[in-house]
Design a protein around this motif. Structure first.
Motif, PDB file in Angstrom:
ATOM      1  N   CYS A  46       0.914  -1.330  -0.108  1.00 21.10           N
ATOM      2  CA  CYS A  46       0.109   0.103   0.086  1.00 21.10           C
ATOM      3  C   CYS A  46       1.117   1.154  -0.034  1.00 21.10           C
ATOM      4  CB  CYS A  46      -0.875  -0.186   1.177  1.00 21.10           C
ATOM      5  SG  CYS A  46      -2.057  -1.563   1.467  1.00 21.10           S
ATOM      6  N   TRP A  47       1.827   1.314   0.953  1.00 22.20           N
ATOM      7  CA  TRP A  47       2.652   2.353   0.928  1.00 22.20           C
ATOM      8  C   TRP A  47       3.575   2.490  -0.300  1.00 22.20           C
ATOM      9  CZ3 TRP A  47       4.897   2.973   6.799  1.00 22.20           C
ATOM     10  CH2 TRP A  47       4.096   3.304   7.633  1.00 22.20           C
ATOM     11  N   TRP A  48       4.132   1.718  -0.860  1.00 23.66           N
ATOM     12  CA  TRP A  48       4.653   1.449  -2.181  1.00 23.66           C
ATOM     13  C   TRP A  48       3.998   2.310  -2.977  1.00 23.66           C
ATOM     14  CZ3 TRP A  48       6.529  -4.277  -2.699  1.00 23.66           C
ATOM     15  CH2 TRP A  48       7.594  -4.728  -1.697  1.00 23.66           C
ATOM     16  N   SER A  49       2.842   1.810  -3.219  1.00 24.16           N
ATOM     17  CA  SER A  49       1.758   2.250  -4.248  1.00 24.16           C
ATOM     18  C   SER A  49       1.511   3.691  -4.065  1.00 24.16           C
ATOM     19  CB  SER A  49       0.435   1.478  -4.399  1.00 24.16           C
ATOM     20  OG  SER A  49      -0.206   1.949  -5.380  1.00 24.16           O
ATOM     21  N   ALA A  50       1.405   4.336  -2.912  1.00 23.15           N
ATOM     22  CA  ALA A  50       1.123   5.589  -2.350  1.00 23.15           C
ATOM     23  C   ALA A  50       2.544   6.419  -3.037  1.00 23.15           C
ATOM     24  CB  ALA A  50       0.877   5.771  -0.877  1.00 23.15           C
ATOM     25  N   GLY A  51       3.475   5.748  -2.766  1.00 24.80           N
ATOM     26  CA  GLY A  51       4.918   6.517  -2.981  1.00 24.80           C
ATOM     27  C   GLY A  51       5.115   6.609  -4.395  1.00 24.80           C
ATOM     28  N   LEU A  52       4.762   5.351  -5.086  1.00 22.74           N
ATOM     29  CA  LEU A  52       4.595   5.599  -6.675  1.00 22.74           C
ATOM     30  C   LEU A  52       3.870   6.470  -7.377  1.00 22.74           C
ATOM     31  CD1 LEU A  52       6.312   3.519  -8.883  1.00 22.74           C
ATOM     32  CD2 LEU A  52       4.190   2.368  -9.333  1.00 22.74           C
ATOM     33  N   ALA A  53       2.693   6.662  -6.769  1.00 20.22           N
ATOM     34  CA  ALA A  53       1.726   7.663  -7.209  1.00 20.22           C
ATOM     35  C   ALA A  53       2.289   9.133  -7.184  1.00 20.22           C
ATOM     36  CB  ALA A  53       0.340   7.353  -6.474  1.00 20.22           C
ATOM     37  N   GLN A 131     -13.353   5.888   3.109  1.00 25.47           N
ATOM     38  CA  GLN A 131     -12.584   7.364   3.104  1.00 25.47           C
ATOM     39  C   GLN A 131     -11.937   7.712   2.019  1.00 25.47           C
ATOM     40  OE1 GLN A 131     -13.185   8.988   6.021  1.00 25.47           O
ATOM     41  NE2 GLN A 131     -14.430   7.027   6.409  1.00 25.47           N
ATOM     42  N   PHE A 132     -11.832   6.798   1.132  1.00 22.80           N
ATOM     43  CA  PHE A 132     -11.130   6.733  -0.307  1.00 22.80           C
ATOM     44  C   PHE A 132     -12.205   7.269  -1.321  1.00 22.80           C
ATOM     45  CE2 PHE A 132      -8.238   3.756   1.839  1.00 22.80           C
ATOM     46  CZ  PHE A 132      -7.059   4.674   1.933  1.00 22.80           C
ATOM     47  N   ASN A 133     -11.709   7.546  -2.459  1.00 17.10           N
ATOM     48  CA  ASN A 133     -12.731   7.547  -3.809  1.00 17.10           C
ATOM     49  C   ASN A 133     -13.271   6.399  -4.102  1.00 17.10           C
ATOM     50  OD1 ASN A 133     -10.887   6.236  -5.704  1.00 17.10           O
ATOM     51  ND2 ASN A 133      -9.599   7.764  -5.574  1.00 17.10           N
ATOM     52  N   GLY A 134     -14.385   6.620  -4.981  1.00 19.88           N
ATOM     53  CA  GLY A 134     -15.148   5.615  -5.457  1.00 19.88           C
ATOM     54  C   GLY A 134     -14.348   4.158  -6.036  1.00 19.88           C
ATOM     55  N   GLY A 171      -2.649  -4.031  -2.277  1.00 19.91           N
ATOM     56  CA  GLY A 171      -2.464  -2.818  -1.598  1.00 19.91           C
ATOM     57  C   GLY A 171      -1.565  -1.819  -2.806  1.00 19.91           C
ATOM     58  N   ALA A 172      -0.615  -2.783  -3.433  1.00 16.35           N
ATOM     59  CA  ALA A 172       0.015  -2.298  -4.449  1.00 16.35           C
ATOM     60  C   ALA A 172      -0.889  -1.532  -5.757  1.00 16.35           C
ATOM     61  CB  ALA A 172       0.815  -3.133  -5.327  1.00 16.35           C
ATOM     62  N   LEU A 173      -2.036  -1.994  -5.630  1.00 21.78           N
ATOM     63  CA  LEU A 173      -3.076  -1.388  -6.508  1.00 21.78           C
ATOM     64  C   LEU A 173      -3.730  -0.023  -5.857  1.00 21.78           C
ATOM     65  CD1 LEU A 173      -4.625  -4.374  -7.883  1.00 21.78           C
ATOM     66  CD2 LEU A 173      -2.890  -3.091  -8.989  1.00 21.78           C
ATOM     67  N   MET A 174      -3.907   0.021  -4.581  1.00 23.74           N
ATOM     68  CA  MET A 174      -4.866   0.659  -3.863  1.00 23.74           C
ATOM     69  C   MET A 174      -4.188   2.134  -3.821  1.00 23.74           C
ATOM     70  SD  MET A 174      -7.664  -0.809  -2.957  1.00 23.74           S
ATOM     71  CE  MET A 174      -8.091   0.362  -1.857  1.00 23.74           C
ATOM     72  N   GLY A 175      -2.952   2.197  -3.434  1.00 27.00           N
ATOM     73  CA  GLY A 175      -2.253   3.742  -3.375  1.00 27.00           C
ATOM     74  C   GLY A 175      -2.645   4.613  -4.571  1.00 27.00           C
ATOM     75  N   TRP A 176      -2.365   3.954  -5.628  1.00 22.99           N
ATOM     76  CA  TRP A 176      -2.519   4.416  -7.005  1.00 22.99           C
ATOM     77  C   TRP A 176      -3.876   4.874  -7.313  1.00 22.99           C
ATOM     78  CZ3 TRP A 176       1.745   5.385 -10.487  1.00 22.99           C
ATOM     79  CH2 TRP A 176       1.346   5.760 -11.819  1.00 22.99           C
ATOM     80  N   ALA A 177      -4.766   3.680  -7.062  1.00 24.37           N
ATOM     81  CA  ALA A 177      -6.196   3.945  -7.345  1.00 24.37           C
ATOM     82  C   ALA A 177      -6.785   5.317  -6.497  1.00 24.37           C
ATOM     83  CB  ALA A 177      -7.098   2.747  -6.995  1.00 24.37           C
ATOM     84  N   ALA A 178      -6.019   5.183  -5.119  1.00 27.15           N
ATOM     85  CA  ALA A 178      -6.669   6.281  -4.274  1.00 27.15           C
ATOM     86  C   ALA A 178      -6.231   7.531  -4.480  1.00 27.15           C
ATOM     87  CB  ALA A 178      -6.158   6.094  -2.812  1.00 27.15           C
ATOM     88  N   THR A 179      -5.017   7.620  -5.325  1.00 32.35           N
ATOM     89  CA  THR A 179      -4.620   9.034  -5.734  1.00 32.35           C
ATOM     90  C   THR A 179      -5.177   9.504  -7.038  1.00 32.35           C
ATOM     91  OG1 THR A 179      -2.183   8.448  -4.709  1.00 32.35           O
ATOM     92  CG2 THR A 179      -2.317  10.271  -6.674  1.00 32.35           C
ATOM     93  N   VAL A 185      -0.517   0.958 -16.145  1.00 33.77           N
ATOM     94  CA  VAL A 185       0.292  -0.036 -16.130  1.00 33.77           C
ATOM     95  C   VAL A 185       1.179  -0.029 -14.993  1.00 33.77           C
ATOM     96  CG1 VAL A 185       2.251  -1.249 -17.580  1.00 33.77           C
ATOM     97  CG2 VAL A 185       0.297  -0.290 -18.773  1.00 33.77           C
ATOM     98  N   ALA A 186       1.730   0.972 -14.418  1.00 35.70           N
ATOM     99  CA  ALA A 186       2.768   0.838 -13.472  1.00 35.70           C
ATOM    100  C   ALA A 186       2.388   0.240 -12.064  1.00 35.70           C
ATOM    101  CB  ALA A 186       3.304   2.438 -12.952  1.00 35.70           C
ATOM    102  N   PRO A 187       1.072   0.534 -11.587  1.00 36.25           N
ATOM    103  CA  PRO A 187       0.620  -0.220 -10.463  1.00 36.25           C
ATOM    104  C   PRO A 187       0.486  -1.790 -10.613  1.00 36.25           C
ATOM    105  CG  PRO A 187      -0.957   1.205 -11.064  1.00 36.25           C
ATOM    106  CD  PRO A 187       0.162   1.733 -12.173  1.00 36.25           C
ATOM    107  N   VAL A 188      -0.061  -2.065 -11.998  1.00 33.30           N
ATOM    108  CA  VAL A 188      -0.021  -3.443 -12.145  1.00 33.30           C
ATOM    109  C   VAL A 188       1.284  -4.059 -12.176  1.00 33.30           C
ATOM    110  CG1 VAL A 188      -0.832  -5.039 -14.053  1.00 33.30           C
ATOM    111  CG2 VAL A 188      -2.293  -3.156 -13.535  1.00 33.30           C
ATOM    112  N   LEU A 189       2.230  -3.446 -12.684  1.00 33.23           N
ATOM    113  CA  LEU A 189       3.616  -4.063 -12.651  1.00 33.23           C
ATOM    114  C   LEU A 189       4.110  -4.229 -11.174  1.00 33.23           C
ATOM    115  CD1 LEU A 189       5.276  -2.358 -15.506  1.00 33.23           C
ATOM    116  CD2 LEU A 189       4.529  -4.796 -15.413  1.00 33.23           C
ATOM    117  N   LEU A 190       3.712  -3.334 -10.344  1.00 28.02           N
ATOM    118  CA  LEU A 190       4.119  -3.187  -8.953  1.00 28.02           C
ATOM    119  C   LEU A 190       3.218  -4.044  -8.258  1.00 28.02           C
ATOM    120  CD1 LEU A 190       5.499  -1.567  -6.686  1.00 28.02           C
ATOM    121  CD2 LEU A 190       3.522  -0.515  -6.179  1.00 28.02           C
TER     122      LEU A 190
END
Length: 307
Positions: A46-53, A131-134, A171-179, A185-190
């Motif tokens: 999750c944190w990786w994905s948020a950092g990547l975003a 608390q996140f977007n839809g 969670g690797a998808l969630m941080g990007w989705a939340a942002t 492609v980037a979060p899918v590879l993550l």
């Protein structure tokens, strides 16, 4: 008692045993709050994905509110998942020395009490999720089927670690989705890289239980790989590094990300070199060290965003 503690070192002798009120001890154990490493390993993608975003969006830092929500959600949902796992595995847990003192297997909590507790934790997790977007909410809900399926996979395949990877890497998808409110492609590879990482570290963890798993008829990659474990770890950890590296490049990661990835890779290489599959205590230590490996990668992402 010393012999018993040596065999089930991740189940006794922790802060819950020493300090928690007796009435809540079984429930804290069900949630694995006595062993938070699993929650950390769920949190890190999750944190990786948020950092990547943050890197991709040109933000100076990952969204701090998102990081806090992911922290709470990871600990709560890991607790719910572990409770569900113990409900599904209560008969098997009685046959495995490391798990026979778990609350349901030992009779400290009934199945109905455990189910009610799992529902309560899931409701708290849902309150965090909304608390996140839809789009992020829908993405999070989509993971529930995988979580529900995982406890049963060890009965039918030597690759239950793949299903665990699918669940623990979500969670690797969630941080990007939340942002961004979408996936790219980037979060899918993550996500794929994180799955490979999970397969690797959970194989190390599963080597603690090889004898008991054979007796109980449980399957795992530890039993499948056996003496080839180091070679297979090179394959999966190598895939994790390549896929996560590709995700960072697509997101615009620079030198700081590269340094974080290099530190992550060095840590995984150290695990492979140190591993002795016959040393159960070492297997547990190396498994737990993956929190530090994940934090090194996250630090690289945060520094890259700042720069």
């Amino acid at each position: 008692m010393n012999t018993l503690q040596g065999r089930i070192a991740d189940s006794v002798g922790n802060w819950v045993d020493r300090n928690a009120p007796s009435a809540v001890k079984p429930y804290l154990r069900l949630s694995r709050f006595d062993r938070p490493i699993g929650a950390w390993l769920l949190l890190l993608p999750c944190w990786w994905s948020a950092g990547l975003a943050a890197v991709a969006a040109g933000q100076p830092l990952p969204n701090v509110w998102h990081l806090v929500l992911f922290f709470i959600g990871a600990f709560v949902m890991r607790g719910a998942g572990c409770t569900w796992n113990d409900i599904a595995d209560h008969d098997i847990d009685k046959k495995v020395e490391r798990t026979r003192l778990r609350p349901i297997a030992s009779g400290a909590v009934t199945l109905s009490q455990a189910l009610a507790y799992a529902i309560l934790q899931s409701l708290v997790g849902f309150l965090v999720l909304v608390q996140f977007n839809g789009f992020a909410v829908a993405t999070g809900i989509a993971s529930l089927g995988i979580v529900a399926l995982y406890p049963f996979m060890k009965r039918v395949t030597y690759w239950p670690q793949i299903v665990l990877g699918l669940a623990f890497s979500w969670g690797a998808l969630m941080g990007w989705a939340a942002t961004f409110g979408r996936l790219d492609v980037a979060p899918v590879l993550l996500y794929l890289g994180s799955i490979a990482w999970v397969i690797g570290y959970d194989t190390i963890y599963a080597h603690q239980d090889r004898a008991d798993d054979l007796f109980a008829g449980i399957k795992s990659t530890a039993l499948l790989f056996g003496e080839r474990t180091k070679t297979m770890l090179m394959l999966f950890y190598g895939a994790a590094i390549v896929l996560i590296g590709a995700a960072g490049i697509l997101a615009g990661g620079g030198v700081a990300f590269g340094l974080g990835l290099a530190a992550f890779a060095a840590h995984l290489a150290w695990q492979i070199v140190r591993l002795d599959i016959s040393d159960t205590a070492l297997c547990l230590t190396l498994f737990r060290s993956n929190r530090d490996a994940g934090l090194l990668l996250f630090a690289g992402l945060v520094l890259d965003a700042m720069l």
